[in-house]
Write a protein that holds these residues in place. Structure first.
Motif, mmCIF file in Angstrom:
data_model
loop_
_atom_site.group_PDB
_atom_site.id
_atom_site.type_symbol
_atom_site.label_atom_id
_atom_site.label_comp_id
_atom_site.label_asym_id
_atom_site.label_seq_id
_atom_site.Cartn_x
_atom_site.Cartn_y
_atom_site.Cartn_z
ATOM 1 N N MET A 62 0.835 -1.202 0.000
ATOM 2 C CA MET A 62 0.000 0.000 0.000
ATOM 3 C C MET A 62 0.873 1.257 0.000
ATOM 4 S SD MET A 62 -3.218 0.968 0.055
ATOM 5 C CE MET A 62 -4.263 2.364 0.471
ATOM 6 N N ALA A 63 1.909 1.246 0.803
ATOM 7 C CA ALA A 63 2.814 2.402 0.858
ATOM 8 C C ALA A 63 3.442 2.650 -0.510
ATOM 9 C CB ALA A 63 3.895 2.168 1.904
ATOM 10 N N ASN A 64 3.774 1.589 -1.220
ATOM 11 C CA ASN A 64 4.357 1.742 -2.547
ATOM 12 C C ASN A 64 3.354 2.340 -3.533
ATOM 13 O OD1 ASN A 64 6.485 1.257 -4.584
ATOM 14 N ND2 ASN A 64 5.004 -0.211 -5.406
ATOM 15 N N GLU A 65 2.102 1.909 -3.457
ATOM 16 C CA GLU A 65 1.077 2.475 -4.334
ATOM 17 C C GLU A 65 0.895 3.967 -4.060
ATOM 18 O OE1 GLU A 65 -0.613 0.975 -6.892
ATOM 19 O OE2 GLU A 65 0.854 -0.614 -6.535
ATOM 20 N N ILE A 66 0.954 4.348 -2.795
ATOM 21 C CA ILE A 66 0.800 5.760 -2.441
ATOM 22 C C ILE A 66 2.010 6.576 -2.889
ATOM 23 C CG2 ILE A 66 0.682 7.335 -0.453
ATOM 24 C CD1 ILE A 66 -1.194 5.268 0.819
ATOM 25 N N SER A 67 3.185 5.935 -2.908
ATOM 26 C CA SER A 67 4.380 6.638 -3.388
ATOM 27 C C SER A 67 4.257 6.999 -4.868
ATOM 28 C CB SER A 67 5.631 5.781 -3.154
ATOM 29 O OG SER A 67 5.696 4.691 -4.075
ATOM 30 N N LYS A 68 3.454 6.243 -5.612
ATOM 31 C CA LYS A 68 3.225 6.566 -7.035
ATOM 32 C C LYS A 68 2.325 7.791 -7.175
ATOM 33 C CE LYS A 68 3.483 1.646 -8.225
ATOM 34 N NZ LYS A 68 2.714 0.475 -8.738
ATOM 35 N N ILE A 69 1.433 7.971 -6.199
ATOM 36 C CA ILE A 69 0.522 9.119 -6.217
ATOM 37 C C ILE A 69 1.237 10.382 -5.748
ATOM 38 C CG2 ILE A 69 -1.651 10.030 -5.286
ATOM 39 C CD1 ILE A 69 -2.486 7.064 -4.853
ATOM 40 N N PHE A 70 2.109 10.206 -4.731
ATOM 41 C CA PHE A 70 2.878 11.325 -4.181
ATOM 42 C C PHE A 70 4.379 11.014 -4.287
ATOM 43 C CE2 PHE A 70 -1.109 11.354 -1.576
ATOM 44 C CZ PHE A 70 -1.637 12.526 -2.108
ATOM 45 N N PRO A 71 4.929 11.088 -5.486
ATOM 46 C CA PRO A 71 6.332 10.685 -5.690
ATOM 47 C C PRO A 71 7.351 11.543 -4.947
ATOM 48 C CG PRO A 71 5.442 11.751 -7.659
ATOM 49 C CD PRO A 71 4.285 11.511 -6.742
ATOM 50 N N LYS A 72 6.967 12.742 -4.553
ATOM 51 C CA LYS A 72 7.914 13.625 -3.855
ATOM 52 C C LYS A 72 7.811 13.501 -2.326
ATOM 53 C CE LYS A 72 8.115 17.081 -7.548
ATOM 54 N NZ LYS A 72 7.938 18.524 -7.903
ATOM 55 N N ALA A 73 6.835 12.764 -1.849
ATOM 56 C CA ALA A 73 6.630 12.638 -0.402
ATOM 57 C C ALA A 73 7.635 11.667 0.218
ATOM 58 C CB ALA A 73 5.212 12.146 -0.118
#
Length: 212
Positions: A62-73
């Protein structure tokens, strides 16, 4: 109340790469997790977050999927299951993973702009304490998403069948099988403010969008 040995036994039933493998081979589970991401996008809208914490991250899918949405976070995942955390570190090196207890998060107060806790709260010994920790580490005005099954009749039927067949690794894992109204009451006790309550997955999942 289960002791640490019993809890460790339950955690170790689940393979460290469970989510990665099960989603790859099961169309039903792929649908379930796709809907989780779609719901996440709806809740956060156009907001942007600099520091994100995934409480109960397991192996980090899940964290990886969210990293795709917020790549700079900057995204951090925490879990008590050591094997899953080790797997996450190797698989998703762009995410920070720590072995940590949701009841006592190892972060300073006001550290994160977004905290997520997906399908974890029902597995915890003390959900209220964990929610208070989520509030503590959130920055003022920060957002949180707490999601779990809604406890409706459809989910209870699906879970009963699943637990005895394709998802037998989760037997006895729900320490607090909340109904959505009970979880809502617990969230209010924690001091977090409910911005939105959203049902998805044919009513089987409930997501609370929260604010500090």
């Amino acid at each position: 109340m289960k002791n640490k040995r019993e809890l460790t036994k339950i955690w170790n039933q689940v393979p460290p790469d469970y989510y990665q493998k099960e989603i790859a081979k099961s169309q039903l589970k792929r649908y379930w997790h796709t809907q989780k991401i779609n719901t996440f996008k709806k809740l956060v809208g156009r907001r942007r977050f600099g520091k994100i914490l995934d409480v109960g991250s397991a192996s980090g899918r899940m964290a990886n999927e969210i990293s795709k949405i917020f790549p700079k976070a900057k995204i951090t995942g925490v879990d008590t299951y050591q094997k899953a955390i080790c797997y996450g570190k190797k698989t998703y090196p762009h995410i920070e993973f720590l072995i940590a207890d949701a009841h006592k998060l190892p972060f300073r107060t006001n550290s994160f702009t977004l905290v997520i806790c997906y399908e974890v709260i029902e597995h915890l010994v003390n959900p209220l304490r964990a929610l208070k920790e989520i509030k503590r580490v959130l920055k003022k005005g920060g957002r949180a998403i707490v999601a779990m099954d809604s406890g409706n009749w459809l989910f209870r039927v699906v879970w009963w069948v699943s637990e005895k067949t394709i998802s037998s690794v989760w037997q006895n894992a729900h320490l607090h099988p909340f109904k959505h109204t009970e979880l809502e009451a617990t969230i209010k006790k924690s001091g977090l403010k409910i911005v939105k309550k959203h049902f998805s997955h044919f009513g089987m999942e409930v997501s609370f969008f929260l604010r500090k």
